[in-house]
Design a protein around this motif. Structure first.
Motif, PDB file in Angstrom:
ATOM      1  N   ARG A  26       0.445   8.480   8.244  1.00 23.61           N
ATOM      2  CA  ARG A  26      -0.023   7.163   8.696  1.00 23.61           C
ATOM      3  C   ARG A  26       0.635   6.790  10.016  1.00 23.61           C
ATOM      4  NH1 ARG A  26       0.136   3.134   3.622  1.00 23.61           N
ATOM      5  NH2 ARG A  26      -1.350   1.970   4.874  1.00 23.61           N
ATOM      6  N   GLU A  27      -0.107   6.048  10.842  1.00 30.50           N
ATOM      7  CA  GLU A  27       0.405   5.544  12.109  1.00 30.50           C
ATOM      8  C   GLU A  27       0.107   4.062  12.208  1.00 30.50           C
ATOM      9  OE1 GLU A  27      -0.384   7.551  15.781  1.00 30.50           O
ATOM     10  OE2 GLU A  27      -0.475   9.495  14.775  1.00 30.50           O
ATOM     11  N   VAL A  28       1.126   3.290  12.602  1.00 31.06           N
ATOM     12  CA  VAL A  28       0.959   1.849  12.773  1.00 31.06           C
ATOM     13  C   VAL A  28       1.503   1.439  14.130  1.00 31.06           C
ATOM     14  CG1 VAL A  28       1.050   1.324  10.294  1.00 31.06           C
ATOM     15  CG2 VAL A  28       3.162   1.347  11.615  1.00 31.06           C
ATOM     16  N   THR A  46       0.838  -6.155  13.045  1.00 31.43           N
ATOM     17  CA  THR A  46       0.692  -4.707  12.888  1.00 31.43           C
ATOM     18  C   THR A  46      -0.745  -4.315  12.598  1.00 31.43           C
ATOM     19  OG1 THR A  46       2.912  -4.706  11.954  1.00 31.43           O
ATOM     20  CG2 THR A  46       1.617  -2.717  11.635  1.00 31.43           C
ATOM     21  N   GLU A  48      -2.999  -0.640  11.566  1.00 28.75           N
ATOM     22  CA  GLU A  48      -2.908   0.765  11.162  1.00 28.75           C
ATOM     23  C   GLU A  48      -4.058   1.528  11.794  1.00 28.75           C
ATOM     24  OE1 GLU A  48      -3.106   3.627   7.208  1.00 28.75           O
ATOM     25  OE2 GLU A  48      -3.463   1.483   6.994  1.00 28.75           O
ATOM     26  N   THR A  63      -9.022   0.789  13.777  1.00 31.33           N
ATOM     27  CA  THR A  63      -7.830   0.183  13.191  1.00 31.33           C
ATOM     28  C   THR A  63      -8.205  -0.806  12.098  1.00 31.33           C
ATOM     29  OG1 THR A  63      -7.799  -1.627  14.795  1.00 31.33           O
ATOM     30  CG2 THR A  63      -6.540   0.353  15.359  1.00 31.33           C
ATOM     31  N   LEU A  66      -2.858  -5.284   9.498  1.00 29.09           N
ATOM     32  CA  LEU A  66      -1.936  -5.353   8.367  1.00 29.09           C
ATOM     33  C   LEU A  66      -1.060  -6.596   8.410  1.00 29.09           C
ATOM     34  CD1 LEU A  66      -0.707  -1.645   8.168  1.00 29.09           C
ATOM     35  CD2 LEU A  66      -2.533  -2.731   6.853  1.00 29.09           C
ATOM     36  N   CYS A  71       8.593  -1.240   7.267  1.00 30.73           N
ATOM     37  CA  CYS A  71       8.513   0.217   7.153  1.00 30.73           C
ATOM     38  C   CYS A  71       9.857   0.723   6.661  1.00 30.73           C
ATOM     39  CB  CYS A  71       8.192   0.857   8.507  1.00 30.73           C
ATOM     40  SG  CYS A  71       6.650   0.331   9.234  1.00 30.73           S
TER      41      CYS A  71
END
Length: 99
Positions: A26-28, A46, A48, A63, A66, A71
């Motif tokens: 996952r990338e945020v 944020t 994602e 995207t 969030l 994290c």
């Protein structure tokens, strides 16, 4: 020097945009609001980046919001600033036929 220096000085990224890669793929991206010595991060506003439905290893530009996120430090793989970074069209390290 008796004080141990951190390899990653996140203080300069407080209230600035960062992109975080997490274990599991996952990338945020969000605004860094806080962190601790275990690399637990607090990100605000944020989003994602979603994965490609055909190729789950590929991240798309699509995207989902969030909001405020914590994290866990054990899941953080990479932290990079969003300002001053750009995506390259081609891998500069890939060898071409002429090389």
């Amino acid at each position: 020097m008796s004080r141990k220096e951190n390899a990653l000085d996140l203080a300069k990224f407080i209230d600035k945009g960062v992109r975080v890669k997490l274990s599991g793929g996952r990338e945020v991206e969000g605004i860094l609001k806080g962190y601790d010595q275990l690399l637990n991060l607090v990100l605000d506003e944020t989003v994602e980046y979603l994965r490609d439905k055909e190729d789950m290893l590929r991240i798309t530009n699509e995207t989902r919001p969030l909001g405020l996120v914590v994290c866990r430090g054990t899941a953080v793989m990479m932290v990079s600033p969003t300002a001053g970074t750009e995506e390259l069209a081609q891998n500069p390290f890939m060898q071409t036929d002429g090389a």
